[in-house]
Design a protein around this motif. Sequence first.
Motif, mmCIF file in Angstrom:
data_model
loop_
_atom_site.group_PDB
_atom_site.id
_atom_site.type_symbol
_atom_site.label_atom_id
_atom_site.label_comp_id
_atom_site.label_asym_id
_atom_site.label_seq_id
_atom_site.Cartn_x
_atom_site.Cartn_y
_atom_site.Cartn_z
ATOM 1 N N VAL A 95 0.837 -1.199 0.000
ATOM 2 C CA VAL A 95 0.000 0.000 0.000
ATOM 3 C C VAL A 95 0.876 1.255 0.000
ATOM 4 N N MET A 96 1.929 1.257 0.827
ATOM 5 C CA MET A 96 2.825 2.418 0.848
ATOM 6 C C MET A 96 3.464 2.650 -0.515
ATOM 7 N N LEU A 97 3.888 1.567 -1.172
ATOM 8 C CA LEU A 97 4.444 1.695 -2.516
ATOM 9 C C LEU A 97 3.390 2.218 -3.476
ATOM 10 N N GLY A 98 2.163 1.705 -3.339
ATOM 11 C CA GLY A 98 1.084 2.146 -4.218
ATOM 12 C C GLY A 98 0.761 3.621 -4.055
ATOM 13 N N LEU A 99 0.745 4.105 -2.829
ATOM 14 C CA LEU A 99 0.486 5.525 -2.596
ATOM 15 C C LEU A 99 1.581 6.380 -3.223
ATOM 16 N N THR A 100 2.827 5.910 -3.129
ATOM 17 C CA THR A 100 3.933 6.644 -3.737
ATOM 18 C C THR A 100 3.831 6.616 -5.256
ATOM 19 N N GLN A 101 3.423 5.479 -5.810
ATOM 20 C CA GLN A 101 3.240 5.381 -7.263
ATOM 21 C C GLN A 101 2.198 6.393 -7.747
ATOM 22 N N ARG A 102 1.101 6.458 -7.027
ATOM 23 C CA ARG A 102 0.040 7.372 -7.444
ATOM 24 C C ARG A 102 0.477 8.828 -7.282
ATOM 25 N N ALA A 103 1.242 9.111 -6.235
ATOM 26 C CA ALA A 103 1.678 10.494 -5.990
ATOM 27 C C ALA A 103 2.698 10.965 -7.011
ATOM 28 N N THR A 104 3.483 10.036 -7.563
ATOM 29 C CA THR A 104 4.555 10.427 -8.496
ATOM 30 C C THR A 104 4.120 10.395 -9.957
ATOM 31 N N ALA A 126 8.770 5.809 -11.995
ATOM 32 C CA ALA A 126 9.658 4.657 -12.184
ATOM 33 C C ALA A 126 9.397 3.569 -11.159
ATOM 34 N N LEU A 127 8.433 3.797 -10.279
ATOM 35 C CA LEU A 127 8.156 2.845 -9.199
ATOM 36 C C LEU A 127 7.201 1.734 -9.623
ATOM 37 N N TYR A 128 6.613 1.851 -10.813
ATOM 38 C CA TYR A 128 5.774 0.755 -11.298
ATOM 39 C C TYR A 128 6.680 -0.398 -11.722
ATOM 40 N N LEU A 129 6.362 -1.593 -11.248
ATOM 41 C CA LEU A 129 7.262 -2.731 -11.418
ATOM 42 C C LEU A 129 7.073 -3.469 -12.742
ATOM 43 N N TYR A 130 5.947 -3.241 -13.421
ATOM 44 C CA TYR A 130 5.644 -4.006 -14.634
ATOM 45 C C TYR A 130 5.361 -3.053 -15.790
ATOM 46 N N ALA A 131 5.754 -3.468 -16.987
ATOM 47 C CA ALA A 131 5.548 -2.633 -18.176
ATOM 48 C C ALA A 131 4.062 -2.472 -18.481
ATOM 49 N N VAL A 132 3.317 -3.556 -18.378
ATOM 50 C CA VAL A 132 1.868 -3.506 -18.589
ATOM 51 C C VAL A 132 1.220 -3.442 -17.219
ATOM 52 N N THR A 133 0.692 -2.281 -16.859
ATOM 53 C CA THR A 133 0.164 -2.066 -15.518
ATOM 54 C C THR A 133 -0.854 -0.939 -15.549
ATOM 55 N N ASN A 134 -1.506 -0.694 -14.436
ATOM 56 C CA ASN A 134 -2.492 0.385 -14.325
ATOM 57 C C ASN A 134 -1.819 1.662 -13.845
ATOM 58 N N ARG A 135 -1.147 2.331 -14.770
ATOM 59 C CA ARG A 135 -0.455 3.573 -14.410
ATOM 60 C C ARG A 135 -1.464 4.640 -13.996
ATOM 61 N N GLY A 136 -1.070 5.409 -12.990
ATOM 62 C CA GLY A 136 -1.954 6.425 -12.447
ATOM 63 C C GLY A 136 -2.741 5.953 -11.250
ATOM 64 N N LEU A 137 -2.732 4.633 -11.005
ATOM 65 C CA LEU A 137 -3.413 4.057 -9.850
ATOM 66 C C LEU A 137 -2.386 3.402 -8.930
#
Length: 439
Positions: free
Chosen positions: A147-156, A161-172
């Motif tokens: 969850v902490m990683l996810g919150l950082t992903q959404r904030a950035t 660069a914190l998304y771990l997979y090329a095909v993913t739900n960017r912005g969430l």
Amino acid sequence: MTYLLFCAALLMGGASQGGIYGNAAIQMMAAVAIAAALVTRTDATEGPPRRVLWLLIAASGLAIVQLLPLPPEIWTNLPGRRLAIETLRLAGIAPGWRPFSLAPAATLGAALALLPAIAALLIGMRAPRQQLIALYATITAIMMLSVMLGLTQRATGLDSALYLYAVTNRGLAVGFFANSNHLATLCALSIPIATAWLVARRGGGRTNGAWLLLVPIVLFALLGVAFTSSIAGLGLSLIGLVSIYAISRWRRGASKRGAFAILAIAAAVLGAGVVLVASQTGGAGGDGMGRLVLWERTLRAIGDSAPWGTGLGSFAVVYPAYENPMTVTNVFANHAHNDYLETLLGGGAPALILMLAFAYWWMRTTIGVWTAPVRDALAEAATVVTAIVLLHEIVDYPLRTAAIGVVFGLCCGIMARPNRVTEPRDNGSDTRASRHVSA
């Protein structure tokens, strides 16, 4: 090896198709764990508990059988092979011996993907109780990290660069997953797991102050669900919240309160199911990719290939033949977003039999856990966790990730354990906290 397997699966097994190297490493660790279990047999793998193990083994066996080569006289006469035959004819290739599956590589991958769940099932059935409590704590801790990683992903932002997979739900918020819905699944199932962990810790002589930990854990889980924007996750979280009362407050002997707990969980499951299905009139991404459209086309494919199916894991190969060429875009359907339909398409009647057999085992075992004369918080939480995952399978595919698969397998193994453990009463007057009783 046990903790390494679970940590690897929860941290690196968040994608069904992406993360090929991570999934391969998890599957190798699972194979080692299974091999170790085979040479250290215990009574936990004998008798009725092993039925669920045989169901998983049978599912792997079905995938292996589908890889066996068949002579052209047989496979060309199987339902659903018309397009494959026509493709070979247009290419000027004679139909020789070919596997039953229309996507042999994907079918092999489906068989290997079951290894982590089988290993986790054996761990749930055989591991010491204190190790199971520690695994529940591990799942809870990694949920919070995710969850902490996810919150950082959404904030950035989208380009993080914190998304771990090329095909993913960017912005969430996706955390260690590729799909935000699967992070929501982990958050929802972590609520009953954390509750059972605290009940079990108190059974080991902990103070009531440990319950203060439950509030931030639940808030973390709900925050994670909110930032995934998963409507399904909101419905599933309702089940987790209701289960807090059932797992932590209900005591044997209080029949009215017990009946209320069961009815409350059943109502939550029904309500969550209505929310899940009602919310899926929208898209899974792209024109013509709404879940209702995916399901309708998948049902047509099932009818064309009945009763034997097209091979486990073959959805992505079979589905394009049922798309409307006028509405095709660069967005493709990798799954049916209903794992029951997708499994039925790949496995046909044999897969249907296995799913019905598992449903019977799950219902019978769940009733046994909640009506047993002794109490086991870990097993009670396991029934709620599996219910959450099975319900989400109606509109998604969480079990196709190793992360959710190991949690599901662990909980099935705990449900199948031949012993139950009585948890203490609120006033501490119950002295049976450490007594093991045959169920």
